[in-house]
Design an enzyme around this catalytic site. Structure first.
Site, PDB file in Angstrom:
ATOM      1  N   ARG A   1       0.856  -1.136   0.046  1.00 55.86           N
ATOM      2  CA  ARG A   1       0.018   0.167   0.068  1.00 55.86           C
ATOM      3  C   ARG A   1       0.842   1.219   0.076  1.00 55.86           C
ATOM      4  O   ARG A   1       1.899   1.369   0.682  1.00 55.86           O
ATOM      5  CB  ARG A   1      -1.065  -0.007   1.180  1.00 55.86           C
ATOM      6  CG  ARG A   1      -2.105  -0.851   1.144  1.00 55.86           C
ATOM      7  CD  ARG A   1      -3.057  -0.345   0.038  1.00 55.86           C
ATOM      8  NE  ARG A   1      -4.345  -1.113   0.226  1.00 55.86           N
ATOM      9  CZ  ARG A   1      -4.690  -1.821  -1.031  1.00 55.86           C
ATOM     10  NH1 ARG A   1      -3.586  -2.431  -1.585  1.00 55.86           N
ATOM     11  NH2 ARG A   1      -5.803  -2.517  -0.715  1.00 55.86           N
TER      12      ARG A   1
ATOM     13  N   GLU B   1      -3.236   7.461  -5.225  1.00 55.73           N
ATOM     14  CA  GLU B   1      -3.267   7.090  -6.414  1.00 55.73           C
ATOM     15  C   GLU B   1      -4.587   7.560  -7.411  1.00 55.73           C
ATOM     16  O   GLU B   1      -5.567   7.785  -6.449  1.00 55.73           O
ATOM     17  CB  GLU B   1      -3.334   5.517  -6.638  1.00 55.73           C
ATOM     18  CG  GLU B   1      -1.940   4.932  -6.161  1.00 55.73           C
ATOM     19  CD  GLU B   1      -2.099   3.342  -5.873  1.00 55.73           C
ATOM     20  OE1 GLU B   1      -3.162   2.662  -5.921  1.00 55.73           O
ATOM     21  OE2 GLU B   1      -1.239   2.784  -5.374  1.00 55.73           O
TER      22      GLU B   1
ATOM     23  N   HIS C   1       0.392   0.698 -10.301  1.00 54.20           N
ATOM     24  CA  HIS C   1      -0.448  -0.342  -9.616  1.00 54.20           C
ATOM     25  C   HIS C   1      -0.931  -1.633 -10.323  1.00 54.20           C
ATOM     26  O   HIS C   1      -2.094  -1.819 -10.542  1.00 54.20           O
ATOM     27  CB  HIS C   1      -1.732   0.244  -8.777  1.00 54.20           C
ATOM     28  CG  HIS C   1      -2.101  -0.571  -7.543  1.00 54.20           C
ATOM     29  ND1 HIS C   1      -2.470   0.081  -6.562  1.00 54.20           N
ATOM     30  CD2 HIS C   1      -2.055  -1.527  -7.449  1.00 54.20           C
ATOM     31  CE1 HIS C   1      -3.017  -0.521  -5.448  1.00 54.20           C
ATOM     32  NE2 HIS C   1      -2.808  -1.889  -5.898  1.00 54.20           N
TER      33      HIS C   1
END
Length: 324
Positions: free
Chosen positions: A234, A263, A281
């Protein structure tokens, strides 16, 4: 479940297309643009018994649905869901572990190699015609050879990463809250103790208050000038300002990141750094893995409303059974 008495499942915000398709096929589906209970009328609120989501699910949102029984989270990390509050209301929360472990582990090793050996930059060099015009790509100062790798978070994914790295002949250490009794890797009781013993740190812990900015300036300084940071858990676990400073001042050698604090907004200062290897990601982002995750989301819902135990309950909800 009969077609006339299908449970009502709410899908707030964006969701994997396969989840959407299967929820529509199996349940009475309600879709809203974001997790705002005001977008659901009173009648529908009373009918909603399940949620399928990959977004923030707050305690207030949970409380807005009096008959809610289960929240099926798309993703192994579920820090966006107030699972503790859900558990206090006897609302089951599930996630999608295991089915993505191998994909994320593969990506992590690839990201580590890209960060050390600069393969993306070398390919760009070739594509720009520089190999033909300027000669060979410069020798990379970093290599996997002789490295000692520390894994912060030796859960399912962390262990899958460690097993892959064994093939590279590197030393592996780890830090978790509790020592595992099924591995022989050296365990460090603290994160600072781990980074003091390694030159490469792979961060794969969940988000949340306990890990927020756990990798800070002190940790980066302890990692050292030859140090490499890889983050696939994370984005909240990394102090990005401290990382930008450490990379810019070469207090660590390089970093490879697949996750970020805000993000999809990646700091321009991080993008501009030549010793940062960045991915959007994508660690679990293959069609097969995302399909498996989607199927587990829906599988949890189907099991629950069929009177069977949830397939993958989160820790806060283990042992719950359906009472409705």
């Amino acid at each position: 479940m009969s077609a006339d008495h299908r449970p009502t499942i709410l899908v707030p915000g964006r969701i994997n297309p396969r989840v959407r398709e299967r929820v529509e096929a199996e349940f009475d589906a309600v879709f809203i643009d974001k997790p705002d209970a005001r977008l659901v009328d009173a009648d529908a609120r009373s009918r909603v018994v399940g949620v399928a989501s990959m977004t923030k699910i707050s305690s207030d949102f949970i409380d807005a649905f009096p008959n809610l029984e289960i929240i099926a989270n798309f993703g192994v990390g579920y820090d966006a869901v107030d699972a503790a509050h859900a558990a206090s209301r006897k609302v089951m929360v599930t996630n999608t572990p295991d089915v993505l472990s191998d994909e994320v582990a593969d990506t992590t090793v690839g990201l580590l190699l890209n960060t050390l050996r600069e393969f993306p930059k070398a390919e760009a060099y070739l594509r720009a015609g520089r190999w033909a015009n300027e000669g060979a790509y410069p020798l990379t100062p970093l290599t996997m050879r002789g490295r000692t790798i520390g894994i912060f978070g030796l859960g399912r994914i962390g262990l899958a990463i460690a097993r892959r790295l064994e093939a590279f002949g590197v030393a592996i250490h780890y830090h978790t809250r509790n020592k595992r009794d099924d591995v022989e890797y050296p365990w460090h009781e603290t994160l600072i103790g781990l980074v003091g013993a390694v030159d490469t740190l792979i961060v794969v812990v969940p988000g949340g208050a306990a890990t927020n900015k756990a990798v800070n300036a002190s940790i980066l300084d302890a990692l050292g000038a030859n140090g490499v940071l890889i983050s696939v858990g994370r984005g909240s676990t990394i102090d990005e300002e401290a990382l930008i400073s450490a990379l810019g001042e070469r207090r660590i050698a390089a970093a490879g990141l697949d996750v970020f604090a805000d993000e999809p907004n990646v700091p321009q200062a991080l993008i501009d750094l030549p010793n940062a290897c960045l991915l959007p990601h994508v660690a679990s982002a293959s069609v097969s893995t995302r399909n498996a995750m989607a199927d587990l989301v829906v599988g949890n819902l189907l099991a629950w409303f069929d009177g069977r135990p949830a397939l993958s309950p989160v820790a806060e909800c283990e042992g719950f059974n359906r009472t409705g």
